[in-house]
Design a protein around this motif. Structure first.
Motif, PDB file in Angstrom:
ATOM      1  N   ARG D  44       0.831  -1.198   0.000  1.00 26.77           N
ATOM      2  CA  ARG D  44       0.000   0.000   0.000  1.00 26.77           C
ATOM      3  C   ARG D  44       0.873   1.259   0.000  1.00 26.77           C
ATOM      4  O   ARG D  44       0.620   2.206  -0.726  1.00 26.77           O
ATOM      5  N   THR D  47       2.476   2.193  -3.404  1.00 19.54           N
ATOM      6  CA  THR D  47       1.647   2.284  -4.598  1.00 19.54           C
ATOM      7  C   THR D  47       1.900   3.544  -5.421  1.00 19.54           C
ATOM      8  O   THR D  47       2.027   3.475  -6.635  1.00 19.54           O
ATOM      9  N   GLU D  48       1.985   4.696  -4.771  1.00 21.47           N
ATOM     10  CA  GLU D  48       2.126   5.923  -5.564  1.00 21.47           C
ATOM     11  C   GLU D  48       3.428   5.902  -6.368  1.00 21.47           C
ATOM     12  O   GLU D  48       3.434   6.190  -7.565  1.00 21.47           O
ATOM     13  N   LEU D 154     -10.344   4.242  -1.320  1.00 18.69           N
ATOM     14  CA  LEU D 154      -9.294   4.077  -2.319  1.00 18.69           C
ATOM     15  C   LEU D 154      -7.902   3.993  -1.683  1.00 18.69           C
ATOM     16  O   LEU D 154      -7.092   3.148  -2.028  1.00 18.69           O
ATOM     17  N   GLY D 155      -7.672   4.853  -0.710  1.00 23.04           N
ATOM     18  CA  GLY D 155      -6.327   4.928  -0.170  1.00 23.04           C
ATOM     19  C   GLY D 155      -6.131   4.116   1.103  1.00 23.04           C
ATOM     20  O   GLY D 155      -5.017   3.735   1.436  1.00 23.04           O
ATOM     21  N   GLN D 165      -5.900   0.223  -3.468  1.00 17.93           N
ATOM     22  CA  GLN D 165      -5.049   0.814  -4.491  1.00 17.93           C
ATOM     23  C   GLN D 165      -4.127  -0.205  -5.135  1.00 17.93           C
ATOM     24  O   GLN D 165      -3.628   0.006  -6.226  1.00 17.93           O
ATOM     25  N   VAL D 227      -4.824   8.736  -5.322  1.00 19.49           N
ATOM     26  CA  VAL D 227      -4.598   7.675  -4.335  1.00 19.49           C
ATOM     27  C   VAL D 227      -3.946   8.262  -3.082  1.00 19.49           C
ATOM     28  O   VAL D 227      -4.325   7.944  -1.947  1.00 19.49           O
ATOM     29  N   ARG D 231      -5.300   8.464   0.685  1.00 23.26           N
ATOM     30  CA  ARG D 231      -4.589   7.782   1.757  1.00 23.26           C
ATOM     31  C   ARG D 231      -4.322   8.726   2.928  1.00 23.26           C
ATOM     32  O   ARG D 231      -4.444   8.319   4.089  1.00 23.26           O
TER      33      ARG D 231
END
Ligand SMILES: Nc1ncnc2c1ncn2[C@@H]1O[C@H](COP(=O)(O)OP(=O)(O)OP(=O)(O)O)[C@@H](O)[C@H]1O
Ligand SMILES: Nc1ncnc2c1ncn2[C@@H]1O[C@H](COP(=O)(O)OP(=O)(O)OP(=O)(O)O)[C@@H](O)[C@H]1O
Ligand SMILES: [Mg+2]
Ligand SMILES: [Mg+2]
Lengths: 506, 316, 347, 316
Positions: D44, D47-48, D154-155, D165, D227, D231
């Motif tokens: 998680r 992810t970005e 989502l986050g 995500q 995202v 988050r």
């Protein structure tokens, strides 16, 4: 006379590929020793070993009778072994003068680079090669291939060579330049310089060489004084069989008009060009270096779209504003600079051959690698390309084989009009014959071929008509029957400063 | 002769463009607020980014040689701290000034070896160095600032002929490097290596030695920048300004050094560093809302770059 | 007068212009509670301290206060670790990793009060004691927050000091780190409100950003001096980086006594300027004490001796600290250090 | 399989082995490391960076670079907040517009690179400053908070027990692998990276491909912004600053040549995971952040060194 440079029992392999096996070679002072062989025979590799660029696995190099090991080109250069490289190792971002002198610039008393002297000496060297128009302050990236070749030669001359090795120095040069280069070589020879000369052009070899060594598949077939060989015997030494007809041009009935240019211009480079090209016809384009032949071809091919005039394909005007549009119109172009424009050297043969027709090899834009593989295997067979397999990187192939890959790539597009820009430059005699045969075959099948060549015999031998260019304009169109070296040569040179005769272009 | 001048102008095109932009900016802001052109403010502009300009000289060498260095910011931080620690621990001041040069050269020569001999691409080698140096710096200092610097240590506060020493360093280093790059075989070798490494090899130029030397020089110049950075104030930060490496690289490339190697001079990067300082100062003088400062900076950089591209296209 | 640049738009609460303001009532506890926290009373605690960033003098000195407290208490170990940039994302990752590694307590100084809240709640859910200092998170994401000084108190100290140095009618500019830093933005807003109320004739010129970069701070202060010339009477430094840099600019321009620098800075960094009489004062809470108090509070939270509803808390050598704003421990009033006493402090 | 991919597989194999070694080393250090919960949580957190690394692989394969991704992320985060709170648009519309803005920002990069022929490094250095500046200017340094609960899914939420995500990331990654590996678009990307002129002479849509890649990079950066905002449930103009170096580190660690022409998305993914578990694992074993940074730098060098060494023994 003791040889100045001697290679004894040299062997070299790249990975699993044996390139040279037990080659012997010797070079005496004051001689021109020609090195010949098919593409991929190992000539450049041998030269690179002599120049300290590659290290041989076996064998020894003797200089003045002493065994030497060069750690790099620098050490070989220190001994006066200088190379004109086949692939033009220049610095595109730097000026001509600097390219000539990099690594051994003239210095002032204070040990600083003497720019003034460097420019003057570069000027002198270029004048010796008779290219007064070449500006020593120009950046090399802006020079044509021919001019780059001249710079490369000037660079070799700028060093005081004891051994001068020239790997296809004339590949990019036209007749007149070749003359001058050969003169320079003769003078150097008379000064006692030992020269290794690689070329695929027979006439040069007979004109300049004292002895000739032939390599075939990495093995030396033999060394002969030039008086003991004939063109035919040399060819059979190289190829292992006899080749009789060098330019097997067959007469093909002229078909309908495929391509027509009406007053096509590219502002400042190519002016007002009109001609037509028929199915089954081979139209040669002759001209001096810099006469704008390449620019014309690239204009037709959409690389530098025309600024005025009309291009008709099959009688219909076509807008050709990009390479894609040219390909879609059925035009293919084999460029003169294959390393820069023809190939992606880091990618496998397979991906190069398919590059121009990727969209046809795909389903839902996914590449069908099976079909691609078949295409590549066919090409290897059809053009007898010497490659390990279709996965070998093109950059690892010899020059001639690279050229075949470019040809294969473009013929895969199934074109109606094929433009060949110096198609046999740097190609061995066997491959050259093959390419010529292929051209005849393609013409017979109805392809319209436009061939640019700086080799006059090739133009005269292969063309149905010869189109002569001068300073960006059409100076004459000559029929095969009238195309004598004198007639075409005159059209190339005539009135270099006078305006072109009006009627000639039409 | 006129041809030669055209060529010279052509190769200095970006430098001239920058001078024009800087002068235009001075004229414009000076009209708006004459104080902008006061001696004091002009001095501040030149001093403000002097250490960046100095570091950008080394960066230009690196980029001309066909490489890049993203670790220079971290290196400056490390060297500044070392200098400060030396002087606060009683070592002589001259040593604290000299050590960063030597250490910078040594550290970057190592990086150069990694690039030249082990064939690690420069961006990877220096990305790694960025991590190692910036992480190591914190581990080493524990984040403590260095204060209590002795009098006489503040090299960057000295003046000669009433001009602050950072300006002298900036000008001196630029001229020196410009000279080095144009008139020594080493300088030309740097261009050669950046333009075509294979051809350089064939011309008897050692790619490896050249790259190692370039990085060593770059490290030494980084050491000078670090000393200027460390001696401007009475404390030394143990962190590096965020994104310093990008500012230095930007100065280099806006100054006309081609990222593809082989092209550019060191004069451009110095001018670019001055331009950045001038922009920063101008925006305050023009009362541009500080919120939009960075956007305006971005637009100006972009405009300079685009103007350069347009110019190159015109001159071919 | 237009709004000062750099403030936030939260409501302000300026203090009275003169005299002591009454200490605010604690109110009802609004912090969070760890779920299923084990009984840690008197047990050895493993605590991690995650400041906004490491590598700046400010947090180095809070960390040293923490070590002092840990040594004194004997049954608590504190380890300082954090991002090298004041970056919300990296800080969250640090907290997250320490939750997984299983610490007993987390001390934090938030880069962003909202962004850090989810991960702090996660820590509470994992039964970890969570105490903030210096920069708060949302109240329910932590148990207690050790407040170095109330924003309106900081504002009052700064502006009163400035007015006393440059007079009631002087003009001044502000050098801050970035406009997005919540603490500085809060203080600027409170300073504006307080100035309007108590020093209406002080003239605000502008705010400039200087990151956490002391050379840039120096350049910005220098530019302000050049721009306003004699009109500029004072510079307010909002960070411990900006204030000494501004003082340096004033000193290098030979403007000692003509331009005042008032701001937040560590005494050590300001000593050269104050001792040479160039600058009169620096304002700060004792950062060592801040770290010290944070650990003391952490110990008592873990022991259960600090409970919701308490009105004060005992903090070792600091004595009783008041509880304010429902779940905050107040360190005290910001202190104005002058030549008279600055050399007594070493942080 | 081509000889080129054979080498790449080899680099990936090394990286893969390294990854497994690190995984076990970390697991043996701390029993909290190798748990599903921890690994999913790490996924998680990355992810970005991961999202942006996918188009970045394409960008670098073409021989370009995109330094503006972090700034686009910041800009899109700000726009999301501004559209939603200041303009009062419904959140889904704000998300859509923010994605559109990121796409436009990427498109602008593409235009500068293709139409004006500005080298990508310079172009995106300039837009790095510009986009970040726009983010600061538009936001006036105000954060936007208080997003509705559904947005946090989502986050911070899960879907089928896996962070939401991560599904998105997996989708983008699979798409990236597929496109680069099997499609004409991917082929064109490699050809551009290896020899742009030859690609052009072969009638491949060079400009369009580059334009699409930079645009995609902008779009994915915007997606990462969404995202990210979800988050951390706040928007700030400094979000994503410095992320570009993390992304580039992951991509080059994954074996993509910075000179273009070579690289695979799979490699990027392994590089990314390796970095993340190093960070996490070391932290769990009690190594502080600065130490971790140093180790990651060292690993980057070691990985490249090993693969250089092995490729020397290979037939190519
Ligand atoms: N670096 C390399 N790696 C692998 N194989 C190579 C390499 N260089 C050359 N070869 C191979 O060695 C063989 C000999 O090449 P070489 O360039 O010496 O031929 P040549 O005789 O100069 O041919 P041409 O006339 O085409 O220039 C070729 O089959 C070529 O594919
Ligand atoms: N890259 C370039 N930049 C600038 N001028 C060029 C460039 N390439 C070619 N020219 C110039 O354009 C003119 C036409 O060159 P072009 O290559 O078309 O000639 P050509 O007849 O095909 O000759 P060649 O035998 O060299 O192929 C020449 O004057 C040449 O010097
Ligand atoms: Mg050859
Ligand atoms: Mg040509």
């Amino acid at each position: 006379m003791t040889p100045i440079l001697e290679l004894k029992n040299i062997s070299k392999a790249f990975g699993p590929v044996k390139v040279l096996t037990g080659v012997d070679f010797d070079l005496r002072p004051g001689e021109v020793h020609a090195l010949m062989g098919e593409n991929g025979a190992g000539k450049s590799t041998m030269i690179r070993i002599a120049a300290g660029d590659h290290r041989a696995e076996e064998g020894e190099i003797r200089l003045d009778g002493e065994v030497r090991r060069f750690a790099g080109p620098r050490e070989a250069q220190a001994e006066g072994i200088i190379v004109v490289h086949q692939e033009l190792l220049l610095f595109p971002a730097l000026s001509v003068a600097e390219n000539v002198f990099l690594g051994h610039q003239p210095k002032t008393a204070a040990g600083l680079v003497d720019w003034g002297r460097m420019r003057r000496e570069a000027r002198d060297l270029l004048d010796r090669l008779d290219c007064p128009n070449l500006d020593v302050d120009q950046k090399v990236s802006r020079l044509s291939v021919a001019d780059r070749q001249r710079v490369e030669i000037a660079r070799a001359l700028s060093r005081n060579a004891r051994v001068l090795i020239m790997d296809e120095p004339t590949a990019a040069l036209a007749e007149a330049d070749v003359r001058r280069l050969l003169e320079v070589i003769r003078r150097l020879r008379s000064e006692g310089v030992a020269i290794v000369y690689v070329s695929h052009r027979m006439n040069e070899i007979f004109e300049i060489a004292d002895r000739v060594t032939v390599l075939r598949d990495g093995v030396s077939v033999g060394t002969r004084p030039i008086g003991e060989v004939t063109e035919a015997s040399l060819v059979s030494m190289m190829v292992g069989r006899d080749i009789h007809q060098l330019f097997p041009k067959e007469d093909v009935p002229r078909g309908e008009t495929r391509l027509e240019l009406r007053g096509v211009s590219l502002a400042g480079v190519v002016e007002d060009i009109s001609f037509d090209l028929h199915a089954g016809e081979i139209l040669g384009i002759a001209g001096l270096v810099g006469s704008g032949r390449t620019e014309l071809a690239q204009t037709i091919f959409g690389v530098t779209p025309a600024t005025s005039g009309e291009i008709l394909v099959d009688g219909k005007p076509r807008k050709i504003g990009s390479v894609r549009e040219a390909i879609d119109a059925g035009i293919a172009y084999v460029p003169e600079d294959r390393g820069l424009h023809g190939l992606v050297r880091a990618q496998p043969l397979r991906e190069n051959v398919s590059m121009a027709i990727l969209d046809r090899l795909t389903r839902y834009s996914v590449v069908d690698t099976g079909r691609e593989q078949n295409l590549a295997s066919d090409a290897i067979e059809r053009f007898s390309i010497r490659a390990r397999d279709a996965r070998q990187r093109v950059g690892q192939l010899s020059g001639g084989n690279q050229q075949k890959v470019v040809l294969a790539k473009w013929l895969a597009t199934d074109p109606k009009i094929l433009i060949l820009d110096e198609p046999t430059r740097g190609i061995d005699i066997g491959a050259k014959t093959e390419i010529h045969r292929l051209m005849g075959e393609l013409a017979k099948k109805g392809l319209a071929i436009l061939m640019i060549s700086s080799e006059l015999p090739e133009v005269l031998g292969m063309s149905d008509r010869v189109l002569v260019m001068r300073e960006g304009r059409l100076s004459a169109i000559v029929d095969r029957k009238d195309a004598t070296p004198d007639a075409v040569g005159a059209a190339m040179m005539q009135g270099r400063r006078e305006p072109a005769r009006a009627g000639a272009a039409r | 002769m006129s041809r030669r001048i055209t060529h010279a102008l052509g190769s200095l095109g970006q430098e001239i463009l920058l001078v024009v932009v800087i002068l235009a900016l001075f004229a414009f802001v000076g009209t708006y607020n004459p104080r902008f052109l006061s001696e004091n403010n002009l001095t501040s502009i030149f001093v403000g980014n002097a250490y960046i300009a100095v570091a950008a000289i080394g960066m230009s060498l690196v980029i001309i040689s066909g490489n890049i260095d993203v670790s220079i910011g971290a290196l400056i931080g490390v060297l500044a701290v070392i200098s400060g620690l030396l002087v606060t621990n009683g070592y002589p001041i001259w040593l604290a000034w000299l050590a960063p040069l030597v250490l910078g050269a040594a550290i970057n020569a190592l990086v150069g070896c990694l690039i030249a001999y082990a064939r690690v691409p420069s961006i990877i080698a220096t990305l790694a160095m960025l991590s190692i140096l910036s992480g190591g710096l914190i581990t080493f200092t524990g984040g403590q600032w260095i204060s209590g610097l002795p009098a006489g240590y503040q090299l960057a506060q000295f003046r000669l002929l009433n001009v602050p020493s950072p300006v002298w360093f900036m000008i001196g280093m630029t001229v020196l490097a410009g000279f080095l790059m144009r008139y020594t075989t080493f300088g030309r070798a740097v261009y050669a290596v950046g333009s075509n490494p294979e051809a350089a090899r064939a011309s008897g130029i050692s790619y490896k030695a050249t790259v190692v030397k370039v990085f060593a020089i770059h490290g030494a110049i980084g050491g000078i920048a670090a000393v200027l950075f460390a001696t401007q104030l009475q404390v030394i930060q143990s962190t590096v300004p965020v994104g310093l490496e990008l500012v230095i690289i930007t100065a280099s490339v806006v100054g006309g050094v081609s990222i593809l190697g082989g092209v550019g001079t060191v004069f451009g990067s110095t001018l670019a560093a001055i331009l950045f300082a001038a922009i920063g100062s101008s925006l305050i003088f023009l009362n541009v809302s500080a919120y939009w400062l960075r956007a305006v900076q971005g637009i100006l950089i972009l405009a300079t770059v685009l103007a350069d591209m347009a110019r190159r296209r015109r001159t071919g | 007068q237009s709004a000062w640049t750099g403030g936030d738009d939260q409501p302000t609460n300026p203090l009275a212009c003169t005299g002591e303001s009454p200490a605010p009532e604690p109110g009802e506890y609004n912090g969070g509670t760890p779920t299923n926290a084990p009984d840690r009373n008197g047990k050895d605690l493993k605590v991690v301290d995650i400041p906004k960033l490491v590598g700046v003098g400010y947090f180095a000195s809070t960390a040293s206060g923490m070590q002092e407290a840990a040594k004194e208490l004997g049954n608590i170990t504190v380890n300082t670790d954090g991002p090298t940039r004041a970056n919300i994302d990296e800080q969250i990752t640090f907290v997250d990793n320490y939750i997984t590694s299983g610490v007993d307590g987390i001390l934090f100084a938030a880069n962003d009060p909202v962004a850090i809240a989810p991960v702090l709640k996660k820590a509470l859910d994992a039964g970890i004691n969570v105490v903030g200092y210096d920069a708060d998170a949302e109240a329910d994401a932590r148990q207690w927050f050790v407040n170095q000084a109330l924003p309106n108190g900081v504002a009052k100290s700064m502006m009163d000091q400035l007015a006393s140095e440059i007079g009631e009618e002087g003009s001044f500019a502000i050098v801050t780190s970035t406009f997005t830093t919540p603490n500085q933005a809060r203080w600027i807003s409170e300073m504006q409100a307080y100035t309007e109320k108590c020093h209406p004739n002080l003239k605000f010129l502008e705010t400039v950003e200087a990151q956490e970069d002391n050379i840039l701070s120096f350049n910005q202060a220098q530019t302000l001096i050049n721009k306003y010339g004699d009109d500029l009477k004072g510079i307010l430094g909002m960070t411990s980086v900006a204030t000494p840099a501004a003082a340096e600019a004033v000193q290098q321009n030979g403007l000692c006594g003509k331009v005042s620098v008032v701001g937040l800075a560590l005494p050590n960094a300001m000593k050269p300027y104050i001792n040479s009489d160039c600058i009169q004062s620096t304002i700060l809470w004792n950062t060592v004490d801040l770290g010290y108090a944070a650990v003391e509070v952490m110990r008592q939270v873990a022991d259960g001796t600090l409970k919701p509803g308490d009105k004060t808390v005992k903090a070792g050598r600091l004595g009783e600290l008041p509880i304010v704003n429902q779940s905050q421990v107040l360190l005290g009033q910001p202190k104005v250090f002058t030549k008279a006493d600055i050399n007594d402090f070493d942080f | 399989m081509t000889s080129m991919t054979r080498i790449l597989i080899r680099h990936e194999a090394i990286l893969g082995i390294l990854f497994v070694v690190v995984l076990f080393a970390m697991a043996s250090q701390n029993d909290r490391f190798l748990t599903t919960a921890n690994l999913l949580n790490q996924a998680r957190l990355m992810t970005e960076v991961g999202l942006i690394a996918i188009p970045m692989t394409f960008v670098i394969v073409t021989g370009g670079i995109d330094l503006s991704v972090g700034s686009i992320l910041g800009l899109c985060a700000i726009l999301l907040g501004v559209f939603w709170q200041n303009l009062g648009l419904p959140l889904p519309a704000a998300i859509g517009l923010s994605l559109a803005a990121g796409t436009a920002a990427g498109f602008a990069n593409g235009l500068i690179v293709t139409r004006f022929r500005v080298p990508p490094l310079i172009a995106t250095l300039a837009t790095l400053a510009l986009y970040r500046g726009l983010a600061e200017g538009i936001s006036q340094a105000r954060s936007v908070r208080g997003y509705p609960d559904w947005f946090a899914v989502l986050g911070r939420g899960d879907f089928l027990g896996i962070p939401t995500q991560l599904w998105l990331f997996a989708l983008v990654a699979v798409l990236g692998i597929f496109i680069l590996r099997f499609t004409t678009f991917g082929r064109t990307t490699y050809a551009i990276g290896n020899n742009e002129a030859a690609a052009e002479f072969s009638g491949l849509p060079v400009e369009r491909t580059k334009l699409v890649i930079y645009t995609a990079s902008g779009f994915i950066s915007a997606l990462a912004a969404i995202v990210f905002v979800s988050r951390v449930s706040t928007t700030r103009s400094d979000m994503g600053s410095g992320i570009e170096l993390e992304v580039i580190t992951a991509v080059v660690l994954g074996g993509t040549s910075i000179f273009g022409g070579r690289g695979m998305v799979i490699g990027t993914l392994i590089g990314l995971c390796l970095m993340q578990i190093l960070q996490n694992g070391l932290s769990l074993s009690g190594v502080r952040g600065d130490g971790t940074t140093v180790v990651i730098g060292a690993v980057l060098i070691v990985a490249v060194l090993i693969s250089n060494l092995l490729s020397r023994f290979s037939s190519d």
